[in-house]
Design a protein around this motif. Structure first.
Motif, PDB file in Angstrom:
ATOM      1  N   LEU A 240     125.553 194.610 -67.582  1.00 19.34           N
ATOM      2  CA  LEU A 240     126.638 193.637 -67.634  1.00 19.34           C
ATOM      3  C   LEU A 240     127.993 194.319 -67.499  1.00 19.34           C
ATOM      4  O   LEU A 240     128.240 195.342 -68.135  1.00 19.34           O
ATOM      5  CB  LEU A 240     126.589 192.860 -68.953  1.00 19.34           C
ATOM      6  N   ARG A 241     128.864 193.723 -66.678  1.00 16.71           N
ATOM      7  CA  ARG A 241     130.228 194.258 -66.578  1.00 16.71           C
ATOM      8  C   ARG A 241     131.220 193.440 -67.399  1.00 16.71           C
ATOM      9  O   ARG A 241     132.365 193.837 -67.575  1.00 16.71           O
ATOM     10  CB  ARG A 241     130.692 194.321 -65.122  1.00 16.71           C
ATOM     11  N   LEU A 242     130.791 192.275 -67.897  1.00 16.43           N
ATOM     12  CA  LEU A 242     131.589 191.493 -68.835  1.00 16.43           C
ATOM     13  C   LEU A 242     130.673 190.949 -69.910  1.00 16.43           C
ATOM     14  O   LEU A 242     129.731 190.213 -69.620  1.00 16.43           O
ATOM     15  CB  LEU A 242     132.300 190.339 -68.117  1.00 16.43           C
ATOM     16  N   GLY A 243     130.945 191.354 -71.167  1.00 14.02           N
ATOM     17  CA  GLY A 243     130.123 190.901 -72.277  1.00 14.02           C
ATOM     18  C   GLY A 243     130.643 189.620 -72.886  1.00 14.02           C
ATOM     19  O   GLY A 243     131.584 189.000 -72.377  1.00 14.02           O
ATOM     20  N   ALA A 244     130.039 189.208 -73.985  1.00 18.57           N
ATOM     21  CA  ALA A 244     130.406 187.954 -74.652  1.00 18.57           C
ATOM     22  C   ALA A 244     131.708 188.129 -75.432  1.00 18.57           C
ATOM     23  O   ALA A 244     131.992 189.189 -75.991  1.00 18.57           O
ATOM     24  CB  ALA A 244     129.282 187.512 -75.576  1.00 18.57           C
ATOM     25  N   THR A 288     126.384 193.352 -63.426  1.00 20.44           N
ATOM     26  CA  THR A 288     126.873 194.379 -62.503  1.00 20.44           C
ATOM     27  C   THR A 288     126.291 194.121 -61.113  1.00 20.44           C
ATOM     28  O   THR A 288     125.328 193.363 -60.950  1.00 20.44           O
ATOM     29  CB  THR A 288     126.445 195.774 -62.986  1.00 20.44           C
ATOM     30  N   SER A 289     126.866 194.760 -60.107  1.00 21.15           N
ATOM     31  CA  SER A 289     126.361 194.595 -58.738  1.00 21.15           C
ATOM     32  C   SER A 289     124.932 195.117 -58.623  1.00 21.15           C
ATOM     33  O   SER A 289     124.111 194.566 -57.879  1.00 21.15           O
ATOM     34  CB  SER A 289     127.282 195.312 -57.745  1.00 21.15           C
ATOM     35  N   GLU A 290     124.621 196.169 -59.388  1.00 23.97           N
ATOM     36  CA  GLU A 290     123.254 196.711 -59.375  1.00 23.97           C
ATOM     37  C   GLU A 290     122.251 195.702 -59.947  1.00 23.97           C
ATOM     38  O   GLU A 290     121.158 195.528 -59.421  1.00 23.97           O
ATOM     39  CB  GLU A 290     123.191 198.020 -60.181  1.00 23.97           C
ATOM     40  N   ALA A 291     122.659 195.029 -61.017  1.00 24.60           N
ATOM     41  CA  ALA A 291     121.781 194.019 -61.621  1.00 24.60           C
ATOM     42  C   ALA A 291     121.582 192.844 -60.668  1.00 24.60           C
ATOM     43  O   ALA A 291     120.479 192.281 -60.584  1.00 24.60           O
ATOM     44  CB  ALA A 291     122.367 193.539 -62.948  1.00 24.60           C
ATOM     45  N   GLN A 292     122.624 192.494 -59.947  1.00 22.60           N
ATOM     46  CA  GLN A 292     122.514 191.401 -58.978  1.00 22.60           C
ATOM     47  C   GLN A 292     121.570 191.773 -57.838  1.00 22.60           C
ATOM     48  O   GLN A 292     120.771 190.943 -57.394  1.00 22.60           O
ATOM     49  CB  GLN A 292     123.891 191.034 -58.431  1.00 22.60           C
ATOM     50  N   ALA A 300     117.921 186.470 -68.217  1.00 21.87           N
ATOM     51  CA  ALA A 300     116.893 187.482 -68.460  1.00 21.87           C
ATOM     52  C   ALA A 300     117.448 188.659 -69.264  1.00 21.87           C
ATOM     53  O   ALA A 300     116.765 189.209 -70.137  1.00 21.87           O
ATOM     54  CB  ALA A 300     116.319 187.968 -67.137  1.00 21.87           C
ATOM     55  N   ILE A 301     118.705 189.031 -68.975  1.00 22.24           N
ATOM     56  CA  ILE A 301     119.321 190.153 -69.688  1.00 22.24           C
ATOM     57  C   ILE A 301     119.501 189.807 -71.166  1.00 22.24           C
ATOM     58  O   ILE A 301     119.190 190.620 -72.055  1.00 22.24           O
ATOM     59  CB  ILE A 301     120.677 190.517 -69.046  1.00 22.24           C
ATOM     60  N   VAL A 302     119.982 188.584 -71.465  1.00 24.83           N
ATOM     61  CA  VAL A 302     120.167 188.173 -72.855  1.00 24.83           C
ATOM     62  C   VAL A 302     118.822 188.065 -73.572  1.00 24.83           C
ATOM     63  O   VAL A 302     118.675 188.507 -74.713  1.00 24.83           O
ATOM     64  CB  VAL A 302     120.922 186.831 -72.935  1.00 24.83           C
ATOM     65  N   ALA A 303     117.826 187.509 -72.902  1.00 23.47           N
ATOM     66  CA  ALA A 303     116.487 187.393 -73.503  1.00 23.47           C
ATOM     67  C   ALA A 303     115.931 188.773 -73.849  1.00 23.47           C
ATOM     68  O   ALA A 303     115.289 188.953 -74.895  1.00 23.47           O
ATOM     69  CB  ALA A 303     115.551 186.666 -72.545  1.00 23.47           C
ATOM     70  N   ASP A 304     116.192 189.757 -72.991  1.00 27.10           N
ATOM     71  CA  ASP A 304     115.729 191.124 -73.239  1.00 27.10           C
ATOM     72  C   ASP A 304     116.464 191.743 -74.431  1.00 27.10           C
ATOM     73  O   ASP A 304     115.853 192.426 -75.263  1.00 27.10           O
ATOM     74  CB  ASP A 304     115.937 191.969 -71.975  1.00 27.10           C
ATOM     75  N   LEU A 305     117.779 191.470 -74.538  1.00 20.50           N
ATOM     76  CA  LEU A 305     118.549 191.983 -75.674  1.00 20.50           C
ATOM     77  C   LEU A 305     118.046 191.398 -76.988  1.00 20.50           C
ATOM     78  O   LEU A 305     117.929 192.106 -77.990  1.00 20.50           O
ATOM     79  CB  LEU A 305     120.037 191.645 -75.497  1.00 20.50           C
TER      80      LEU A 305
END
Length: 318
Positions: A240-244, A288-292, A300-305
């Motif tokens: 993530l390049r911008l968090g909560a 991030t661009s890599e995640a995209q 999916a990223i939040v579920a993993d966290l």
């Protein structure tokens, strides 16, 4: 309001909405929880799954003022907030309220309006007021914006800016109904639209009392620490390049209080935060661009966290 009264009123609203929306109990209850958490709801899904119908069903279940705004590219900010018009009889300017002056504001296809018009909602969603020509006007209580948008229909749309998305307490996707629910929908909706016969089951005063009850649901220090840990984890996630934002932590806790009350509990559990993490946090984040490139969604990223973050189960002691 006693908790059993709260639950009875909430169950009547949910049952009323489910006369129109088949087989989506979790989505309906979350939508009501957002209202009781004094938040705003973004319904984002493909065309034809009932986004606007859910918004209208919630609005019609409550005896309060409701306004609908069809967002289009030529919609002006003054159409949303209101405008000052010169009155020749009084020789003074008179404020004519816009569509946002209602308890429930249904914004259909919000991403079709220009960024300038979308920004007209920023102040009212956060501060419950509208400022026109230097004068501030308070909005009614309860106040909720329920907006819909189609994520895959990009032609003629403007993506919601980050500041706008952060003001939405939760984002839900209705999804396709299962076979049984879709068959029931054909039986019920085939002849007439049940939305036409839907009437209110509670009024604005009951909702205000329910909101006050939800505010007083107990949250232990351990649960608060877990909420902060969840939010901080998004800021440190490599995908993530911008968090909560800090606002998201507040809205996560407020929604968890409402969900606990809906279930008849006087306290919030870590499980409530886990269940709400994706709908409350994911839409605020930027991958991030890599995640995209790897097709990693923020959901999916939040579920993993949530899966990886340890939970300190210290009970709900006061």
């Amino acid at each position: 309001m006693a908790l059993h009264e709260f639950k009875a009123a909430a169950d009547s609203v949910v049952a009323n909405i489910e006369r129109v929306i088949e087989g989506k109990n979790a989505i309906v209850r979350l939508s009501l929880a957002v209202l009781l958490a004094e938040g705003h709801l973004l319904i984002e899904d493909v065309p034809g799954v009932g986004k606007t119908k859910l918004a209208k069903a919630l609005a019609r279940s409550i005896d309060c003022t409701v306004r609908r705004i069809q967002f289009t590219p030529d919609l002006l900010p003054s159409d949303v907030t209101g405008v000052s018009i010169y009155n020749q009889d009084t020789h003074d300017f008179e404020f004519k309220p816009g569509a946002v002056f209602a308890n429930l504001v249904v914004g259909d296809e919000i991403n079709r309006a220009s960024p300038k018009t979308q920004s007209a909602l920023l102040e009212c969603m956060e501060e419950r007021q509208v400022t026109v020509d230097g004068h501030s006007y308070q909005l009614q209580t309860p106040f909720m914006v329920i907006a819909t948008q189609n994520p895959i229909e990009m032609e003629g749309t403007y993506p919601l800016p980050e500041a706008q998305r952060d003001r939405f307490t939760a984002r839900v996707a209705i999804g396709y109904p299962d076979t049984t629910a879709e068959l029931e929908m054909l039986n019920v909706h085939g002849g007439a639209d049940p939305l036409d016969e839907l009437g209110p089951v509670v009024d604005a005063d009951v909702i205000r009392r329910m909101i006050n009850t939800a505010r007083h649901v107990h949250v232990s220090d351990a649960v608060k620490q877990y909420a902060v840990a969840l939010v901080h984890a998004t800021r440190e996630a490599p995908d993530l390049r911008l968090g909560a934002s800090p606002r998201s932590a507040l809205q996560l806790l407020r929604t968890a209080r409402a969900v606990a009350a809906l279930e008849g509990r006087e306290f919030v559990l870590p499980d409530d935060l886990q269940a709400l993490a994706v709908p409350v946090l994911a839409h605020r984040l930027l991958p991030t661009s890599e995640a995209q490139l790897a097709r990693r969604t923020t959901d999916a990223i939040v579920a993993d966290l949530v899966h990886r973050l340890p939970v300190q189960r210290a009970g709900h002691g006061r």
